[in-house]
Design an enzyme around this catalytic site. Structure first.
Site, PDB file in Angstrom:
ATOM      1  N   LYS A 285       7.737  27.988 -24.810  1.00  0.00           N
ATOM      2  CA  LYS A 285       6.979  27.467 -23.673  1.00  0.00           C
ATOM      3  C   LYS A 285       5.497  27.761 -23.883  1.00  0.00           C
ATOM      4  CE  LYS A 285       7.696  27.206 -18.665  1.00  0.00           C
ATOM      5  NZ  LYS A 285       8.378  27.810 -17.521  1.00  0.00           N
ATOM      6  N   GLU A 371      21.960  27.703  -5.761  1.00  0.00           N
ATOM      7  CA  GLU A 371      21.768  27.833  -4.316  1.00  0.00           C
ATOM      8  C   GLU A 371      23.087  27.977  -3.569  1.00  0.00           C
ATOM      9  OE1 GLU A 371      18.214  25.720  -6.022  1.00  0.00           O
ATOM     10  OE2 GLU A 371      20.392  25.438  -6.176  1.00  0.00           O
ATOM     11  N   ARG A 399      20.819  21.679  -1.270  1.00  0.00           N
ATOM     12  CA  ARG A 399      21.851  21.711  -2.302  1.00  0.00           C
ATOM     13  C   ARG A 399      23.033  22.604  -1.917  1.00  0.00           C
ATOM     14  NH1 ARG A 399      19.235  20.604  -7.682  1.00  0.00           N
ATOM     15  NH2 ARG A 399      20.568  22.179  -8.624  1.00  0.00           N
TER      16      ARG A 399
END
Length: 641
Positions: A285, A371, A399
């Site tokens: 990254k 979640e 969600r």
């Protein structure tokens, strides 16, 4: 422009068709140009930087090897899609990212044929790509479906649900696991790249398929042993046993920044004869930009910045953010009560819980992008007497709605929901707007739903939630900074279902829920200038309503207006229902509700979004004046005129 980098090869590439005409030995040069262009563009607009920098070479290789857009390239979340946008005909607009009327910060179907599936939430790519792959298979159409998913997104159960079902796609489905953080891969080097190239080659797969056909003719114990031997041998040298058990042919890990490794493996997999395949690619990254590589978050999300120094533009000083205020208030509650726990779904910094984690590591839980698990885990904690705060963005709590209903509300468990990013969110647009939480929570029995009007109220509501043990309770607050009120030294426990009068008047009643209170007060001043005396009330609770206060305001004012940062079916709908149930409508009541429009709003500056939604002071004044000019009595939810 002189401040833009020189990108001579990228200047010749407008679409992937142009890219595929390049000789393979020039792809490295193109990737270098692409990286410089992306850094320059995000330096101008702000946005997600580190993720895109990590997939520059992968993006080039995918568009070079596959026939996009016929082959469907599905990016998970979309944080990393800026290089993809540059290569797919949108370079001329790349400096409009996340601005009103400009490019979305995520993939978006209406934006380009190269975005076959819109994304912004995590872990949807494999399911969507499987749908494309099976649809092509059933229709007899050519074309592959390629899902690019990060290692963080693999913490969500949905990814594994899709993989468990992927065999139906045959060789039309390819999953690229972009491993840039979790270090799940063994060291990547020449031997690993060589093995990946060998086991993905047509020759190896051809021999393997022949041996599989022979093995099927063997007695079942020998057939099973032969299959396990193949998986074990490759698992020992390369890893990936889990993916093999889910029905994928695993290749990797390979260096995601080495085009000499990437391209031949992708070509081999593209031409594979059977079965879904997973390629494990290891990337870094922030790759290629020193300030991003050195940063702890690899410059995941940035403000505008100076490309040379990497220094980001600082917002002008102002009141603390709502997220920061909640974080400090929760720390204070945890210091008073060792039953207070904090749970987040892969957003410790975004929800402010990184501070809680540092102070109380044994009571902090980051469950990953999960979640559903976060909510039910919190329910288990609550059932055993703990006081859990489940801090999740409004748009992500969607969600886990079944868990909110089944595991929390039906059992009346005292889970505390701290709902960040409630209301409109500016540059992140519709996918991240917290537009629906009042509607989907206040409709549930047993729930208490609060909305903070300012940062002081948020402190009081955090304290109130901590002490509320008789059922589930939610407090919602927006993205951004507070309004600048003084924070209380000692928090107050609010009476459940009790609002407050902020300004007294006689003709107009403005009933506000949440941070539209400041605009309501501005509107009251403007109405006063026109000879209309206005009461402004902060209702605090969408459920239970302060029915006594609401009834008094409705019967004693000529017109009443409700306002909220939520969709249809929320606070205003509950007030209308109460008025109807109590026969107030029959008495000639003029009541108007103001809420978010019944459509998804595109990204823009927050103040423009609220003006467009009709939720600012001007809109309140216009709504009141229109209601007073009417001869007929009306009670219409969402009326603007």
């Amino acid at each position: 422009m002189s401040d833009r980098p020189a990108t001579p090869l990228l200047d010749t590439v407008a679409t992937p068709e142009d890219l595929r005409r390049l000789p393979e030995d020039r792809l490295r040069e193109l990737a270098d140009d692409l990286r410089q262009e992306m850094i320059s563009a995000v330096g101008t607009t702000g946005g997600h930087l580190g993720s895109g920098l990590g997939v520059v070479e992968l993006t080039v290789a995918l568009h070079y090897v596959f026939d996009t857009p016929r082959d469907k390239l599905v990016w998970d979340v979309g944080h990393q899609a800026y290089p993809h946008k540059i290569l797919t005909g949108r370079r001329d607009r790349i400096r409009t990212l996340r601005q009103g009327g400009g490019l979305s910060g995520f993939t978006k179907r209406s934006e380009s044929e190269y975005d076959p599936f819109g994304a912004a939430h995590s872990s949807t790519s494999i399911s969507a790509a499987l749908g494309f792959a099976v649809a092509n298979k059933l229709a007899g159409r050519p074309g592959k479906a390629i899902a690019v998913i990060g290692d963080g997104a693999m913490s969500a159960g949905m990814a594994y649900e899709a993989m468990n079902n992927a065999e139906q796609a045959g060789n039309r489905l390819i999953v690229i696991l972009n491993d840039n953080d979790m270090s799940i891969a063994p060291p990547v080097g020449g031997l690993s790249a060589y093995l990946s190239r060998i086991v993905s080659s047509r020759e190896f797969l051809g021999v393997r398929d022949l041996l599989k056909k022979v093995a099927r003719r063997l007695p079942r114990p020998l057939h099973t042993a032969a299959r396990k031997t193949d998986e074990f041998a490759r698992g020992m040298t390369m890893g990936g046993t889990l993916f093999e058990e889910l029905g994928f042919y695993y290749v990797g890990p390979i260096d995601g920044h080495n085009l000499d490794h990437l391209v031949p493996v992708l070509q081999n997999v593209r031409d594979a004869a059977e079965g879904p395949c997973l390629i494990h690619v290891v990337t870094k990254k922030g790759k290629g930009y020193a300030p991003a590589e050195a940063a702890s978050d690899k410059y995941h999300g940035v403000q505008k910045f100076d490309v040379v120094s990497g220094v980001q533009a600082k917002a002008p000083p102002g009141p603390p953010s709502y997220t920061g205020v909640f974080a400090q208030a929760l720390l204070a509650e945890a210091a008073r009560d060792d039953r207070v726990c904090a749970i987040t779904a892969a957003m410790p910094a975004g929800t402010g819980l990184d501070k809680f984690a540092a102070a109380h590591p044994d009571r902090f839980f980051d469950v990953g992008i999960a979640e559903q698990h976060a909510v039910t885990f919190a329910a288990g904690l609550a059932a055993e007497g703990m006081r859990p705060f489940c801090a999740i963005y409004s748009t992500f709590l969607q969600r886990a709605y079944d868990q909110v209903v089944h595991d929390v509300a039906i059992q009346n468990l005292p889970v505390r929901f701290a709902i960040d990013r409630a209301g409109l969110v500016g540059a992140d647009g519709a996918t991240h707007a917290g537009s629906f939480d009042v509607t989907y929570l206040a409709s549930l029995p047993n729930f208490v739903v609060m909305a903070a009007a300012d940062e002081a109220e948020l402190v009081h509501m955090t304290h109130t939630a901590a002490l509320h043990d008789s059922g589930p309770i939610a407090l919602r607050y927006p993205r951004g900074n507070g309004v600048g009120v003084a924070l209380p030294e000692v928090p107050e426990r609010l009476e459940i279902g009790r609002g407050r009068i902020v300004r007294e008047g006689k003709t107009v009643a403005i009933l506000s829920l949440g941070t539209r209170l400041e605009e309501a007060l501005k509107a009251a001043e403007r109405l006063e200038a026109q000879g209309l005396s206005a009461t402004v009330a902060d209702l605090r609770f969408a459920k239970p309503l302060d029915e006594a206060l609401i009834r008094r305001l409705l019967v004693s004012h000529e017109v009443a207006v409700t306002i909220e940062e939520n969709s249809i079916g929320g606070f205003g709908a509950h007030v209308l229902t109460m008025a109807s149930d109590q026969g107030l409508i029959d008495g000639g009541l003029k009541l108007r509700t103001m809420r978010l429009p019944d459509r998804f709003q595109d990204h823009d500056k927050p103040e423009r979004q609220y003006a467009e939604a009709g939720l600012d002071a001007d809109a309140i004044v216009a709504t009141v004046l229109a209601a007073l000019r009417r001869n007929a009595v009306g009670v219409v939810e969402g009326a603007r005129a």
